[in-house]
Design an enzyme around this catalytic site. Structure first.
Site, PDB file in Angstrom:
ATOM      1  N   LYS A 169      91.305  97.333  77.087  1.00 14.10           N
ATOM      2  CA  LYS A 169      90.939  98.245  75.926  1.00 14.10           C
ATOM      3  C   LYS A 169      92.103  99.178  75.403  1.00 14.10           C
ATOM      4  O   LYS A 169      91.899  99.833  74.429  1.00 14.10           O
ATOM      5  CB  LYS A 169      90.060  99.629  76.573  1.00 14.10           C
ATOM      6  N   ASP A 228      87.374  98.570  86.829  1.00 14.95           N
ATOM      7  CA  ASP A 228      86.892  97.605  87.503  1.00 14.95           C
ATOM      8  C   ASP A 228      87.955  96.586  87.905  1.00 14.95           C
ATOM      9  O   ASP A 228      88.132  95.498  87.073  1.00 14.95           O
ATOM     10  CB  ASP A 228      85.793  96.987  86.797  1.00 14.95           C
TER      11      ASP A 228
HETATM   12 MG   LIG Z   1      91.144 104.352  80.937  1.00 13.41          MG
END
Ligand SMILES: [Mg+2]
Ligand SMILES: Nc1ncnc2c1ncn2[C@@H]1O[C@H](COP(=O)(O)OP(=O)(O)O)[C@@H](O)[C@H]1O
Ligand SMILES: Nc1ncnc2c1ncn2[C@@H]1O[C@H](COP(=O)(O)OP(=O)(O)O)[C@@H](O)[C@H]1O
Ligand code: SF4
Ligand SMILES: [Mg+2]
Lengths: 272, 272
Positions: free
Chosen positions: B41, B128
């Protein structure tokens, strides 16, 4: 008429908490519900069954990886309000390939005819969708539901998930049913904001709407500590989850989302 | 004497928020700091640089995957208080293999001599940890720091991370420096609890202690929307992050953690 929902959203945003409570709400409305944990942490269903059930990967290991020897009863356990539960499981943190386990579990459940045996299937998928394996639930669900909070990071993650949903919608029937706003806290700055103004902006931008809102409620945090859904606790407000169950069961409107470029997320959600 | 820290913890718990603020606090103490985002991300460093910088994978793509052609200046950008930033990046959600990108980025930075060029290295790793790739920062850091909240799910995740740290400690110098309690809200039930009683129980059980505590503070949520660390905002309390910076920089005590079996997590943190 059976329906399948895939819950996605930023890690830690409350997917498992929300999905398990919605599962019970749907069961109370009369549906035969199966909740499928798609997370190596296998922590999606313990509030249904009261403990952490044996995962699909645990069961496979026991049967020396003879997948054909696995019966539904080996991996599907029934809990509160008759909600059934499966945990894909996966390797310990930092080891192996968790995406592969989730992907294979999705296929195995299909081969076993599990998806046809329930009125409602809910896939509860981990937060960081870092590879194809964790997107496979989108190949088996009809509706994608994205859980988010009223903050930058969860909306940024929700936007990335919209990209994945849009991509899958080209080849599969998956569509976005909408956003669940979680941990909603109105009036944080004393300005009288409703606590979901950024979520509304985001939903509007990607072409979807709100499926429901769940308030920030310490009872919810404590329910996870107690290992129960709210429905098992006396005197607590389960309405937010019941409302979501109702919306999702009654033919929710769906879209193929129109995700934003990263820069646009900053313009829409951030202050630039 | 250079030090390297790896920030782990449940997705969404506040690793990126905490790591970026601690990075600035350490820079204010005079250190040359590099903050490395280890998350597809790529949202670890935007509050340092004011925008989302080109990631390592973006840069590789531009150079037709000729990794040897990448210069530090291509991927390292400097921002607020002189803090330097790198984002490993990765594929879009649901595609490719994010673990591989992070693993390769760790090695590339080592080959480029980047780890030797800074007083402080902070790895901000996604929540994760679903495969070996996301555990690779533990092969390059000296101290692991686990961010958690006072709730079941983040402590259950912290326990799994302890398993990964313990495993890596057999072959690498990584050790657990301790726990950062985030989003601390005392007296939630009006019982006068200090808001970190479960975190303390957990830390004690795995043989470690608290590195620091950061309160639940809407200013922190809003700082992410504004794309800034707290240090860039007038009149806000940066002390929690300064305290953590001080603890981490001054030879923190370390352990090889003793993680619990899942069942024991329920007994210690849950009510059974
Ligand atoms: Mg983060
Ligand atoms: N509406 C809410 N109000 C307060 N706390 C919540 C709420 N929803 C979730 N939580 C908290 O968030 C934690 C993480 O939730 P979890 O369901 O494990 O997230 P995810 O599955 O998205 O990783 C829970 O332990 C609980 O403390
Ligand atoms: N101490 C805190 N108080 C209030 N909100 C916080 C705090 N720490 C983090 N947050 C919120 O959590 C969100 C997610 O944080 P982030 O740093 O992206 O988590 P992670 O990197 O662990 O996924 C932020 O956008 C912010 O709203
Ligand atoms: S990112 Fe996914 S596919 Fe790649 S190793 Fe990790 S879990 Fe497996
Ligand atoms: Mg979960």
């Amino acid at each position: 008429m059976s329906h399948a929902y895939a819950f996605y959203g930023k890690g830690g945003i409350g997917k498992s908490t929300t999905a398990s409570n919605v599962a019970v709400a749907m069961a109370k409305l009369g549906g035969k519900v199966l909740l499928i944990g798609c997370d190596p942490k296998h922590d999606s269903t313990f509030t249904i069954t009261g403990h952490m059930i044996e995962t699909v990967i645990d069961t496979l290991e026991k049967k020396n990886y003879h997948a054909e020897e696995i019966e539904p009863d080996d991996i599907i356990k029934t809990g509160y309000m008759g909600v059934a539960a499966v945990e894909a499981g996966g390797p310990p943190a930092g080891v192996g390939c968790g995406g592969y386990v989730v992907g294979e579990t999705m296929k195995m459940l299909s081969r076993m005819g599990v998806y046809e045996s329930y009125d409602v299937i809910i896939f509860d998928v981990l937060g960081d969708v870092v590879c194809g394996g964790f997107a496979t639930p989108l190949q088996w669900a009809e509706y994608a539901v994205i859980v988010t909070a009223n903050d930058f990071d969860s909306l940024f993650a929700a936007n990335r998930i919209c990209v994945a949903v849009k991509a899958k919608s080209a080849k599969y029937p998956i569509r976005l049913a909408g956003i669940i706003g979680n941990r909603i806290a109105p009036n944080q700055n004393g300005n009288g904001e409703n606590g979901h103004e950024l979520i509304d902006l985001f939903a509007n931008e990607v072409g979807t709407g709100l499926v429901g809102l769940v308030p920030a409620d310490d009872t919810i945090r404590r329910s996870r500590i107690e290992g129960k859904t709210l429905f098992e606790i006396e005197g607590v407000n389960t309405k937010p989850y019941e409302n979501i169950a109702n919306v999702l069961l009654c033919d929710p409107s769906v879209v193929i989302p129109t995700p934003m470029a990263d820069r646009r997320v900053f313009q829409v959600i951030g202050n630039r």
